[in-house]
Design a protein around this motif. Sequence first.
Motif, PDB file in Angstrom:
ATOM      1  N   SER A  78       0.033 -14.699  -8.022  1.00  0.00           N
ATOM      2  CA  SER A  78       0.331 -14.184  -6.691  1.00  0.00           C
ATOM      3  C   SER A  78       0.620 -12.681  -6.749  1.00  0.00           C
ATOM      4  O   SER A  78       0.167 -11.914  -5.891  1.00  0.00           O
ATOM      5  CB  SER A  78       1.520 -14.930  -6.095  1.00  0.00           C
ATOM      6  N   ALA A  79       1.379 -12.269  -7.756  1.00  0.00           N
ATOM      7  CA  ALA A  79       1.692 -10.844  -7.912  1.00  0.00           C
ATOM      8  C   ALA A  79       0.427 -10.034  -8.162  1.00  0.00           C
ATOM      9  O   ALA A  79       0.250  -8.942  -7.601  1.00  0.00           O
ATOM     10  CB  ALA A  79       2.693 -10.645  -9.043  1.00  0.00           C
ATOM     11  N   VAL A  80      -0.466 -10.559  -8.994  1.00  0.00           N
ATOM     12  CA  VAL A  80      -1.729  -9.868  -9.281  1.00  0.00           C
ATOM     13  C   VAL A  80      -2.562  -9.772  -8.010  1.00  0.00           C
ATOM     14  O   VAL A  80      -3.125  -8.716  -7.698  1.00  0.00           O
ATOM     15  CB  VAL A  80      -2.506 -10.594 -10.403  1.00  0.00           C
ATOM     16  N   SER A  81      -2.616 -10.844  -7.251  1.00  0.00           N
ATOM     17  CA  SER A  81      -3.380 -10.846  -6.002  1.00  0.00           C
ATOM     18  C   SER A  81      -2.796  -9.841  -5.007  1.00  0.00           C
ATOM     19  O   SER A  81      -3.531  -9.085  -4.360  1.00  0.00           O
ATOM     20  CB  SER A  81      -3.375 -12.246  -5.400  1.00  0.00           C
ATOM     21  N   THR A  82      -1.483  -9.803  -4.903  1.00  0.00           N
ATOM     22  CA  THR A  82      -0.815  -8.859  -3.996  1.00  0.00           C
ATOM     23  C   THR A  82      -1.064  -7.417  -4.427  1.00  0.00           C
ATOM     24  O   THR A  82      -1.338  -6.542  -3.598  1.00  0.00           O
ATOM     25  CB  THR A  82       0.700  -9.147  -3.943  1.00  0.00           C
ATOM     26  N   ALA A  83      -0.986  -7.170  -5.722  1.00  0.00           N
ATOM     27  CA  ALA A  83      -1.232  -5.816  -6.232  1.00  0.00           C
ATOM     28  C   ALA A  83      -2.676  -5.396  -5.960  1.00  0.00           C
ATOM     29  O   ALA A  83      -2.934  -4.241  -5.597  1.00  0.00           O
ATOM     30  CB  ALA A  83      -0.931  -5.746  -7.720  1.00  0.00           C
ATOM     31  N   SER A  84      -3.607  -6.316  -6.113  1.00  0.00           N
ATOM     32  CA  SER A  84      -5.015  -6.005  -5.840  1.00  0.00           C
ATOM     33  C   SER A  84      -5.216  -5.663  -4.370  1.00  0.00           C
ATOM     34  O   SER A  84      -5.916  -4.694  -4.038  1.00  0.00           O
ATOM     35  CB  SER A  84      -5.901  -7.199  -6.203  1.00  0.00           C
ATOM     36  N   ALA A  85      -4.607  -6.438  -3.494  1.00  0.00           N
ATOM     37  CA  ALA A  85      -4.730  -6.175  -2.061  1.00  0.00           C
ATOM     38  C   ALA A  85      -4.103  -4.821  -1.707  1.00  0.00           C
ATOM     39  O   ALA A  85      -4.653  -4.067  -0.900  1.00  0.00           O
ATOM     40  CB  ALA A  85      -4.070  -7.289  -1.264  1.00  0.00           C
ATOM     41  N   ALA A  86      -2.969  -4.520  -2.325  1.00  0.00           N
ATOM     42  CA  ALA A  86      -2.307  -3.238  -2.065  1.00  0.00           C
ATOM     43  C   ALA A  86      -3.183  -2.078  -2.530  1.00  0.00           C
ATOM     44  O   ALA A  86      -3.303  -1.062  -1.829  1.00  0.00           O
ATOM     45  CB  ALA A  86      -0.951  -3.196  -2.756  1.00  0.00           C
ATOM     46  N   MET A  87      -3.789  -2.223  -3.687  1.00  0.00           N
ATOM     47  CA  MET A  87      -4.668  -1.180  -4.219  1.00  0.00           C
ATOM     48  C   MET A  87      -5.863  -0.953  -3.294  1.00  0.00           C
ATOM     49  O   MET A  87      -6.234   0.194  -3.009  1.00  0.00           O
ATOM     50  CB  MET A  87      -5.153  -1.545  -5.625  1.00  0.00           C
ATOM     51  N   GLU A  88      -6.441  -2.026  -2.798  1.00  0.00           N
ATOM     52  CA  GLU A  88      -7.577  -1.899  -1.885  1.00  0.00           C
ATOM     53  C   GLU A  88      -7.170  -1.206  -0.597  1.00  0.00           C
ATOM     54  O   GLU A  88      -7.900  -0.360  -0.078  1.00  0.00           O
ATOM     55  CB  GLU A  88      -8.173  -3.278  -1.585  1.00  0.00           C
ATOM     56  N   SER A  89      -5.985  -1.546  -0.066  1.00  0.00           N
ATOM     57  CA  SER A  89      -5.550  -0.903   1.178  1.00  0.00           C
ATOM     58  C   SER A  89      -5.243   0.577   0.955  1.00  0.00           C
ATOM     59  O   SER A  89      -5.514   1.407   1.823  1.00  0.00           O
ATOM     60  CB  SER A  89      -4.345  -1.630   1.784  1.00  0.00           C
ATOM     61  N   VAL A  90      -4.712   0.930  -0.211  1.00  0.00           N
ATOM     62  CA  VAL A  90      -4.471   2.342  -0.525  1.00  0.00           C
ATOM     63  C   VAL A  90      -5.800   3.092  -0.614  1.00  0.00           C
ATOM     64  O   VAL A  90      -5.936   4.200  -0.089  1.00  0.00           O
ATOM     65  CB  VAL A  90      -3.661   2.485  -1.835  1.00  0.00           C
ATOM     66  N   GLN A  91      -6.787   2.489  -1.252  1.00  0.00           N
ATOM     67  CA  GLN A  91      -8.097   3.139  -1.368  1.00  0.00           C
ATOM     68  C   GLN A  91      -8.722   3.341   0.007  1.00  0.00           C
ATOM     69  O   GLN A  91      -9.301   4.395   0.294  1.00  0.00           O
ATOM     70  CB  GLN A  91      -9.019   2.322  -2.264  1.00  0.00           C
ATOM     71  N   LYS A  92      -8.584   2.341   0.885  1.00  0.00           N
ATOM     72  CA  LYS A  92      -9.116   2.480   2.246  1.00  0.00           C
ATOM     73  C   LYS A  92      -8.387   3.591   2.993  1.00  0.00           C
ATOM     74  O   LYS A  92      -9.008   4.377   3.703  1.00  0.00           O
ATOM     75  CB  LYS A  92      -8.984   1.159   3.007  1.00  0.00           C
ATOM     76  N   ALA A  93      -7.078   3.654   2.831  1.00  0.00           N
ATOM     77  CA  ALA A  93      -6.292   4.687   3.511  1.00  0.00           C
ATOM     78  C   ALA A  93      -6.684   6.072   3.021  1.00  0.00           C
ATOM     79  O   ALA A  93      -6.789   7.018   3.814  1.00  0.00           O
ATOM     80  CB  ALA A  93      -4.803   4.448   3.290  1.00  0.00           C
TER      81      ALA A  93
END
Length: 184
Positions: free
Chosen positions: A135-150
Amino acid sequence: MLTVEQILAAQKAQVSTLFDLSSKALASVERLNELNLQAARASLSETASHAQAVLGAKDLQDVVALQSAALQPMAEKAASYSRHLYDIATGMGAELSKVAEAQASDAQKQFVAAVDSAVKNAPQGSESAVAAVKSAVSTASAAMESVQKAVKQASELAEANFNAVTSTAVSSAKPAARSSKSAA
């Protein structure tokens, strides 16, 4: 656990990436130098022509008219130069972003593979801990993707603002050049 072959492969990939980025950085420096040389040549030629025209002016009104006529092209050339500089910088920034994204993606894949390997070897009863790690890995991946989009959105907004400011500056120079011609 990493093997010697995996470590060597990772090192080779890093060295290859380093040389690729160095090559792209040098290409950007070459483009910048070429732009500066072109600007210097054009400026020297235009300054010489303008000086000849001013020296050939018959009265003060001719000098004022020549000066006024030089304002608009100067503003347009400055804006064009700025656009070229911006293109060079954003091109290099895009290359760096691609490499950073690829590196982050590779690191994430390696981490997920290590977690999966650890999960396979996890002792009985550790399912909740394994689920928490996943779950932590999945959350970190989603956070990284949202940062890249931003970051991409911010870059696009900055580019739009730069273009708007540049066109406004050039537009502002046109009336200034016209009004000084009228005053003459």
